[in-house]
Design a protein around this motif. Structure first.
Motif, short mmCIF file in Angstrom:
data_model
loop_
_atom_site.label_atom_id
_atom_site.label_comp_id
_atom_site.label_asym_id
_atom_site.label_seq_id
_atom_site.Cartn_x
_atom_site.Cartn_y
_atom_site.Cartn_z
N VAL A 123 0.86 -1.19 0.00
CA VAL A 123 0.00 0.00 0.00
C VAL A 123 0.90 1.24 0.00
CG1 VAL A 123 -1.81 1.27 1.21
CG2 VAL A 123 -1.77 -1.23 1.31
N VAL A 124 0.69 2.10 -0.99
CA VAL A 124 1.43 3.36 -1.11
C VAL A 124 0.43 4.49 -0.96
CG1 VAL A 124 2.78 4.83 -2.66
CG2 VAL A 124 3.18 2.36 -2.60
N THR A 125 0.75 5.46 -0.14
CA THR A 125 -0.11 6.64 0.03
C THR A 125 0.54 7.81 -0.68
OG1 THR A 125 -0.82 5.81 2.19
CG2 THR A 125 -1.24 8.14 1.71
N VAL A 126 -0.24 8.50 -1.50
CA VAL A 126 0.24 9.69 -2.19
C VAL A 126 0.22 10.84 -1.20
CG1 VAL A 126 -0.16 11.27 -4.12
CG2 VAL A 126 -0.72 8.84 -4.36
N THR A 127 1.34 11.53 -1.08
CA THR A 127 1.43 12.69 -0.20
C THR A 127 1.60 13.93 -1.05
OG1 THR A 127 3.83 12.56 0.03
CG2 THR A 127 2.52 11.30 1.62
N ARG A 128 1.57 15.07 -0.41
CA ARG A 128 1.74 16.33 -1.14
C ARG A 128 3.13 16.42 -1.76
NH1 ARG A 128 1.95 22.36 1.12
NH2 ARG A 128 1.89 23.37 -0.89
N GLY A 135 5.85 3.60 5.87
CA GLY A 135 6.24 4.65 6.79
C GLY A 135 7.44 5.47 6.36
N ARG A 136 7.92 5.25 5.14
CA ARG A 136 9.07 6.01 4.65
C ARG A 136 8.67 6.85 3.44
NH1 ARG A 136 12.82 0.83 4.63
NH2 ARG A 136 11.20 0.38 3.14
N PRO A 137 9.19 8.07 3.35
CA PRO A 137 8.86 8.92 2.20
C PRO A 137 9.70 8.56 0.97
CG PRO A 137 10.30 10.11 3.70
CD PRO A 137 10.00 8.78 4.35
N TYR A 138 9.08 8.66 -0.19
CA TYR A 138 9.75 8.43 -1.47
C TYR A 138 9.36 9.55 -2.42
CZ TYR A 138 11.01 3.67 -0.11
OH TYR A 138 11.54 2.59 0.53
N GLN A 139 10.27 9.90 -3.33
CA GLN A 139 10.01 10.94 -4.31
C GLN A 139 9.28 10.41 -5.54
OE1 GLN A 139 10.64 14.34 -4.18
NE2 GLN A 139 10.90 13.84 -2.02
N SER A 140 9.41 9.10 -5.81
CA SER A 140 8.80 8.56 -7.03
C SER A 140 8.24 7.16 -6.78
CB SER A 140 9.83 8.50 -8.16
OG SER A 140 10.76 7.48 -7.91
#
Length: 166
Positions: A123-128, A135-140
């Motif tokens: 599951v990937v959540t789109v953020t602003r 639980g980790r941020p990704y740019q792409s």
């Protein structure tokens, strides 16, 4: 912002682009979809005074539609353009990566993308600012797809947002 071009002595003046009468606007807009591409490009030359860009028909039609209305009703004020530019920089944080992504294609922040891979649901959540996975941020999305599979993937294809080869 763009600079105004000042002509040098001895260079021909820029072409004069005529105003469009307001009553003509609806008919001109309605005619664009049925025009052959050659006529669209000729219309571009008339309305912009430059060669048309090598983009697709849809782009030419939408930009010509705006230009017809701009010439008939007037364009945005300089202050409005400056404000829009400032808001755009504030929104994308001057990030060239975010600026290159067309926002009508990018999923809306908060969207959850699901993908089952080798029996595990991801599951990937789109953020602003990008995406969040485990639980980790990704740019792409491609970076997430690579973390999941261990191989290079187009993230949009991996998560089913776009078909391969499209």
């Amino acid at each position: 912002m763009t600079r105004a071009n000042k002509s040098k002595p001895g260079t021909p003046p820029a072409p004069t682009i005529p105003a469009i009468p307001k009553p003509d606007v609806p008919a001109r807009l309605a005619a664009l979809p049925s025009m052959p591409i050659g006529e669209l490009k000729a219309e571009w030359r008339r309305l912009f005074g430059t060669e048309p860009p090598p983009y697709n028909r849809r782009f030419l039609e939408s930009r010509l539609s705006y230009r017809i209305q701009e010439l008939a009703y007037g364009g945005l004020k300089r202050e409005t353009l400056e404000r829009l530019e400032a808001l755009g920089e504030q929104f994308d944080g001057r990030s060239i990566t975010l600026r290159r992504i067309r926002h009508d294609q990018r999923p809306i922040a908060g969207t959850r993308l699901l993908r089952e891979y080798q029996g595990v649901e991801h599951v990937v959540t789109v953020t602003r600012d990008g995406y969040d996975w485990q639980g980790r941020p990704y740019q792409s999305l491609s970076a997430i797809a690579r973390a999941i599979t261990g191989t290079r993937w187009n993230g949009w294809v991996f998560f089913g947002i776009r078909r391969a080869g499209a």
